[in-house]
Design a protein around this motif. Structure first.
Motif, PDB file in Angstrom:
ATOM      1  N   VAL A  23      28.882  41.568  33.686  1.00 50.83           N
ATOM      2  CA  VAL A  23      27.725  40.690  33.466  1.00 50.83           C
ATOM      3  C   VAL A  23      28.192  39.523  32.598  1.00 50.83           C
ATOM      4  N   ASP A  24      27.562  38.381  32.773  1.00 51.48           N
ATOM      5  CA  ASP A  24      27.959  37.201  32.006  1.00 51.48           C
ATOM      6  C   ASP A  24      27.025  36.943  30.839  1.00 51.48           C
ATOM      7  N   ALA A  25      27.594  36.543  29.724  1.00 51.43           N
ATOM      8  CA  ALA A  25      26.773  36.011  28.629  1.00 51.43           C
ATOM      9  C   ALA A  25      26.589  34.505  28.797  1.00 51.43           C
ATOM     10  N   HIS A  26      27.605  33.832  29.370  1.00 50.26           N
ATOM     11  CA  HIS A  26      27.478  32.371  29.494  1.00 50.26           C
ATOM     12  C   HIS A  26      26.546  31.958  30.626  1.00 50.26           C
ATOM     13  N   LYS A  27      26.077  32.905  31.400  1.00 50.30           N
ATOM     14  CA  LYS A  27      25.018  32.560  32.360  1.00 50.30           C
ATOM     15  C   LYS A  27      23.669  32.772  31.663  1.00 50.30           C
ATOM     16  N   TRP A  28      23.072  33.934  31.844  1.00 50.44           N
ATOM     17  CA  TRP A  28      21.668  34.016  31.426  1.00 50.44           C
ATOM     18  C   TRP A  28      21.408  34.277  29.949  1.00 50.44           C
ATOM     19  N   ALA A  83      29.621  40.350  49.086  1.00 50.88           N
ATOM     20  CA  ALA A  83      30.265  40.514  47.769  1.00 50.88           C
ATOM     21  C   ALA A  83      30.768  39.159  47.276  1.00 50.88           C
ATOM     22  N   HIS A  84      30.701  38.955  45.970  1.00 51.04           N
ATOM     23  CA  HIS A  84      31.102  37.686  45.382  1.00 51.04           C
ATOM     24  C   HIS A  84      32.613  37.473  45.507  1.00 51.04           C
ATOM     25  N   ALA A  85      33.006  36.217  45.656  1.00 46.51           N
ATOM     26  CA  ALA A  85      34.426  35.872  45.835  1.00 46.51           C
ATOM     27  C   ALA A  85      35.302  36.413  44.705  1.00 46.51           C
ATOM     28  N   THR A  86      34.756  36.495  43.503  1.00 48.46           N
ATOM     29  CA  THR A  86      35.561  36.972  42.367  1.00 48.46           C
ATOM     30  C   THR A  86      35.799  38.477  42.433  1.00 48.46           C
ATOM     31  N   LEU A  87      34.859  39.180  43.057  1.00 48.46           N
ATOM     32  CA  LEU A  87      35.036  40.623  43.262  1.00 48.46           C
ATOM     33  C   LEU A  87      36.193  40.833  44.246  1.00 48.46           C
ATOM     34  N   VAL A 140      29.356  47.659  39.387  1.00 46.08           N
ATOM     35  CA  VAL A 140      28.275  46.689  39.583  1.00 46.08           C
ATOM     36  C   VAL A 140      28.750  45.289  39.211  1.00 46.08           C
ATOM     37  N   ASP A 141      28.661  44.352  40.153  1.00 48.96           N
ATOM     38  CA  ASP A 141      28.791  42.944  39.818  1.00 48.96           C
ATOM     39  C   ASP A 141      27.382  42.429  39.547  1.00 48.96           C
ATOM     40  N   GLY A 142      27.072  42.297  38.265  1.00 52.42           N
ATOM     41  CA  GLY A 142      25.717  41.889  37.877  1.00 52.42           C
ATOM     42  C   GLY A 142      25.739  40.618  37.053  1.00 52.42           C
ATOM     43  N   ALA A 143      26.620  39.708  37.407  1.00 55.34           N
ATOM     44  CA  ALA A 143      26.919  38.531  36.590  1.00 55.34           C
ATOM     45  C   ALA A 143      25.678  37.904  35.962  1.00 55.34           C
ATOM     46  N   PHE A 144      24.666  37.629  36.790  1.00 52.76           N
ATOM     47  CA  PHE A 144      23.413  37.138  36.191  1.00 52.76           C
ATOM     48  C   PHE A 144      22.255  38.101  36.453  1.00 52.76           C
ATOM     49  N   GLY A 145      22.294  38.787  37.614  1.00 46.74           N
ATOM     50  CA  GLY A 145      21.154  39.607  38.008  1.00 46.74           C
ATOM     51  C   GLY A 145      20.861  40.769  37.072  1.00 46.74           C
ATOM     52  N   THR A 183      36.485  36.664  29.690  1.00 42.54           N
ATOM     53  CA  THR A 183      36.187  35.258  29.970  1.00 42.54           C
ATOM     54  C   THR A 183      34.950  35.050  30.831  1.00 42.54           C
ATOM     55  N   GLY A 184      34.652  35.998  31.698  1.00 44.26           N
ATOM     56  CA  GLY A 184      33.506  35.853  32.591  1.00 44.26           C
ATOM     57  C   GLY A 184      33.436  37.061  33.495  1.00 44.26           C
ATOM     58  N   SER A 185      32.574  36.980  34.487  1.00 42.02           N
ATOM     59  CA  SER A 185      32.440  38.123  35.382  1.00 42.02           C
ATOM     60  C   SER A 185      33.655  38.281  36.297  1.00 42.02           C
ATOM     61  N   GLN A 186      34.392  37.197  36.532  1.00 41.46           N
ATOM     62  CA  GLN A 186      35.647  37.369  37.265  1.00 41.46           C
ATOM     63  C   GLN A 186      36.519  38.411  36.554  1.00 41.46           C
ATOM     64  N   GLN A 187      36.740  38.189  35.282  1.00 46.04           N
ATOM     65  CA  GLN A 187      37.597  39.090  34.522  1.00 46.04           C
ATOM     66  C   GLN A 187      36.911  40.444  34.304  1.00 46.04           C
ATOM     67  N   ALA A 198      24.122  43.161  41.631  1.00 48.73           N
ATOM     68  CA  ALA A 198      22.803  42.872  41.055  1.00 48.73           C
ATOM     69  C   ALA A 198      22.690  41.358  40.988  1.00 48.73           C
ATOM     70  N   GLY A 199      22.018  40.759  41.954  1.00 51.13           N
ATOM     71  CA  GLY A 199      21.873  39.305  41.970  1.00 51.13           C
ATOM     72  C   GLY A 199      22.870  38.650  42.917  1.00 51.13           C
ATOM     73  N   ASN A 200      22.462  38.471  44.162  1.00 48.74           N
ATOM     74  CA  ASN A 200      23.284  37.727  45.122  1.00 48.74           C
ATOM     75  C   ASN A 200      23.388  36.280  44.645  1.00 48.74           C
ATOM     76  N   VAL A 201      24.606  35.750  44.699  1.00 52.32           N
ATOM     77  CA  VAL A 201      24.864  34.453  44.083  1.00 52.32           C
ATOM     78  C   VAL A 201      24.077  33.321  44.766  1.00 52.32           C
ATOM     79  N   ASN A 202      23.645  33.544  45.998  1.00 54.17           N
ATOM     80  CA  ASN A 202      22.803  32.557  46.672  1.00 54.17           C
ATOM     81  C   ASN A 202      21.311  32.880  46.523  1.00 54.17           C
TER      82      ASN A 202
HETATM   83  C1  LIG Z   1      29.203  33.812  38.473  1.00 53.68           C
HETATM   84  C2  LIG Z   1      29.431  35.082  39.197  1.00 53.68           C
HETATM   85  C3  LIG Z   1      30.663  35.740  39.131  1.00 53.68           C
HETATM   86  C4  LIG Z   1      31.857  35.152  38.423  1.00 53.68           C
HETATM   87  O1  LIG Z   1      31.585  34.992  37.075  1.00 53.68           O
HETATM   88  P1  LIG Z   1      32.415  33.992  36.141  1.00 53.68           P
HETATM   89  O2  LIG Z   1      31.624  33.994  34.896  1.00 53.68           O
HETATM   90  O3  LIG Z   1      32.432  32.666  36.829  1.00 53.68           O
HETATM   91  O4  LIG Z   1      33.778  34.558  35.983  1.00 53.68           O
HETATM   92  C5  LIG Z   1      30.773  36.957  39.757  1.00 53.68           C
HETATM   93  N1  LIG Z   1      29.742  37.484  40.447  1.00 53.68           N
HETATM   94  C6  LIG Z   1      28.558  36.879  40.556  1.00 53.68           C
HETATM   95  C7  LIG Z   1      27.455  37.533  41.326  1.00 53.68           C
HETATM   96  C8  LIG Z   1      28.358  35.649  39.933  1.00 53.68           C
HETATM   97  O5  LIG Z   1      27.176  35.036  40.016  1.00 53.68           O
END
Ligand SMILES: *Cc1c(COP(=O)(O)O)cnc(C)c1O
Length: 458
Positions: A280-285, A177-181, A251-256, A133-137, A224-228
Motif C-alpha cells: 500500500v502507498d502512503a504517498h498516494k492516499w 494486475a498492475h504493471a509493477t506487480l 494484495v496489491d492495494g496501493a491506493f484501494g 519507496t512505493g508499491s512497486q517495491q 484492492a483498487g484497479n488502477v483504472n
Molecule cells: C501506483 C500503483 C502501484 C505502484 O506504486 P508506486 O508507488 O508507483 O511504486 C502498484 N499497484 C497499483 C494498483 C498502483 O495504483
C-alpha cells in the motif's frame, strides 16, 4: 545557514501560494528553460543563495503542479502541509534510518507508523513490515517473502540455493494486475510469462469462478483498487480458496486498501485482511510526500528471511528496517508518515478518503450530465471518461493537458482510449472539481466542433 533556510522556506511558501492559480502543466517554454541548469559542469563553486534562486527561477515554473488541487493524473496525493513542514526538519536531521543504531528516531517513527497503519487498515495485529519507496517495491518485498515461505514448505532454501533447480512456484494473478506487480514477478526470477492470468469482469475484477485450482506452491496476487476503475477483486472468496489450498495471498492495494479506513467505503475492501502480505502507498492516499510505500506481512519473519544479510559492522538491533527491506542506507520515511497519521488521526484519514470518493462521483456526474460517457462504476476515487470516438477522446486528453486548468492522464480501457481521473489529494475541493469539469467540457466541445483536421463541423 539561518538565512539560507529562511530563504528556502520563503520560496517554498511562495510556490505553494501560487500553486492553485497557475497552469497545472508547465508551458513548453518553461520546460525549455531547464536547459539553463545544464551545460558543462562549472569548474568552480556557486554561492548557495544563488543556487536556491536559480532553482526557484528556472525549476519552479517547470514543475508539474501535482501538489495543487487540480492535478488528477495517475494516482497522486498532494503532500499534507504538516508533512511538507516536517520534511524541512527531517532534511536538517539527515537521518540514515536503516537501524536504530544509526537513527533512534528514524527507526522508532517507522516502527510506530507501521503499527498505526496495521491498526487503521484493520489488518491482523501481528502484521509488520517496512516503509519502502512505493508499491512497486512493496510488491517486490511481499512476493520475496511469499517466495521464501512457499519454497520453505517444499524444503527448499531459496535465499541460499537460488531458483535454478528449485521446485516450481506458481504465480496466479488477475488479467488486470498492475504493471509493477508483473515487474516484481520478473525481478524475483519467476518470469512474467509464467503468470497464470485469471479472467476479469467488466470492471477489471478477478472472476472468482475463473480461478484455477490452487496448491501450496501457489502465490495468488489479488488487487484492492484497479488502477483504472478503482474496482476491487472479490477478496473474501479468493482468500477462502487460497486458504483451503494453503496458497499464499499477496494484495496489491496501493491506493484501494485505504478504503478500509473509511466507514462508508470499507465494504469495498472487505476480506483483504485474510491475505498474507499487503502493498500500500502512503504517498498516494495518505498524502505523504514522495517516496513512501508500505509492505506488511502477517508473518513478518518470512520477509526478514528473504531480506536477511549480515556484516560484522552492522550490529543486530531488533526489528531494524535493514532486516525487512532490500535497502541499506535509506531516508527516514517514518517521519512524514508519522506526522500525517498523527495530524489526521483516524477520523482525518477516513474523511480524506471519503471526500476524495465523493468528489470523484461529483466529477463523473458533471461529465455524464454534460453528455460524455463515464466508462466505469465510480465506486472509489477513479473516473474513466470517453468523449466520442477513440480519436476524439485522445485529442481531448491532449487538449485538456494543454489547456492547463487541470491535468488528467490517458489510459486504455477495454481496448479504447479513455481519460483517467484520480481524485487523491487533500487539496481538491468541490469548486476545483466543478472548475475542472467545466474546462474539460469546454475543451471537449471545441474538439467536437473542430473535428480531427481542424475543420469546423465534423
Ligand atoms: C501506483 C500503483 C502501484 C505502484 O506504486 P508506486 O508507488 O508507483 O511504486 C502498484 N499497484 C497499483 C494498483 C498502483 O495504483
Amino acid at each position: 545557514m539561518d538565512e539560507l533556510l529562511q530563504d528556502a522556506a520563503d520560496r517554498a511558501a511562495q510556490y505553494l501560494r501560487n500553486l492553485p492559480e497557475r497552469r497545472v502543466a508547465p508551458s513548453d517554454a518553461d520546460v525549455a528553460q531547464l536547459a539553463e541548469l545544464g551545460g558543462d559542469l562549472p569548474s568552480g563553486p556557486m554561492p548557495d543563495v544563488e543556487i536556491l534562486a536559480l532553482l526557484d527561477r528556472v525549476g519552479s515554473p517547470a514543475t508539474m503542479a501535482s501538489a495543487g488541487p487540480r492535478y488528477f493524473g495517475f494516482v497522486t496525493g498532494g503532500a499534507l502541509p504538516v508533512t511538507v513542514a516536517t520534511n524541512v526538519l527531517a532534511g536538517a536531521w539527515d537521518q540514515n534510518a536503516f537501524s536504530p543504531v544509526a537513527s533512534p528516531v528514524g527507526a522508532e517513527l517507522e516502527r510506530i507508523s507501521l503499527g498505526w497503519l496495521v491498526d487503521i487498515l484493520e489488518l491482523p495485529p501481528e502484521s509488520y513490515g517496512a516503509l519502502v519507496t512505493g508499491s512497486q517495491q512493496a510488491n517486490f518485498c511481499g512476493l520475496a517473502a511469499a517466495r521464501h515461505a512457499v519454497l520453505t514448505r517444499s524444503g527448499w532454501d531459496v535465499e541460499e540455493r537460488g531458483l535454478n533447480s528449485a521446485p516450481s512456484v506458481r504465480i496466479v494473478a488477475g488479467a488486470e494486475a498492475h504493471a509493477t506487480l508483473v515487474r516484481a514477478v520478473s525481478l524475483l526470477g519467476f518470469g512474467r510469462g509464467t503468470i497464470e492470468l485469471v479472467e476479469v469482469d467488466d470492471q477489471g475484477r478477478m472472476r472468482a469462478d475463473a480461478l484455477p485450482p490452487l496448491d501450496d506452491r501457489t502465490v495468488l496476487c489479488i488487487q484492492a483498487g484497479n488502477v483504472n476503475s478503482g474496482a476491487f477483486d472479490p477478496a473474501e472468496s479468493l482468500c477462502a480458496a487460497a486458504r483451503k489450498a494453503n496458497a499464499w495471498v499477496h494484495v496489491d492495494g496501493a491506493f484501494g486498501l485505504w478504503a478500509r479506513t473509511a466507514p462508508g467505503r470499507a465494504h469495498l475492501a472487505a476480506g483483504f485482511e485474510l491475505a498474507d502480505s499487503w502493498a500500500v502507498d502512503a504517498h498516494k492516499w495518505l498524502n505523504t510526500p514522495y517516496d513512501t510505500g508500505v509492505v506488511l506481512l502477517r508473518q513478518p519473519e518470512h520477509l526478514a528471511a528473504a531480506m536477511s544479510l549480515s556484516a560484522a559492522y552492522i550490529p543486530p538491533a531488533g526489528r531494524a528496517p535493514i532486516d525487512y527491506t532490500p535497502e541499506a542506507s535509506r531516508r527516514a520515511r517514518g517521519i512524514a508518515t508519522w506526522a500525517a497519521l498523527r495530524s489526521l488521526g483516524r477520523s482525518g484519514v477516513a474523511d480524506m478518503v471519503e471526500r476524495c470518493c465523493a468528489l470523484a462521483a461529483r466529477f463523473g456526474a458533471r461529465l455524464h450530465d454534460g453528455g460524455y460517457e463515464v466508462l466505469n462504476d465510480v465506486v472509489l476515487n477513479q473516473v474513466l471518461v470517453a468523449f466520442g470516438d477513440d480519436e476524439t477522446t485522445s485529442r481531448v486528453i491532449q487538449a485538456v493537458q494543454d489547456d492547463g486548468t487541470c491535468w488528467c492522464g490517458g489510459t486504455e480501457w477495454h481496448g479504447r482510449p479513455a481519460m483517467r481521473i484520480s481524485v487523491s489529494s487533500w487539496a481538491s475541493t468541490a469548486a476545483d472539481i466543478d472548475r475542472s469539469a467545466e474546462a474539460i467540457m469546454r475543451v471537449a466541445s471545441a474538439a467536437h466542433r473542430k473535428g480531427p483536421t481542424g475543420r469546423a463541423g465534423n
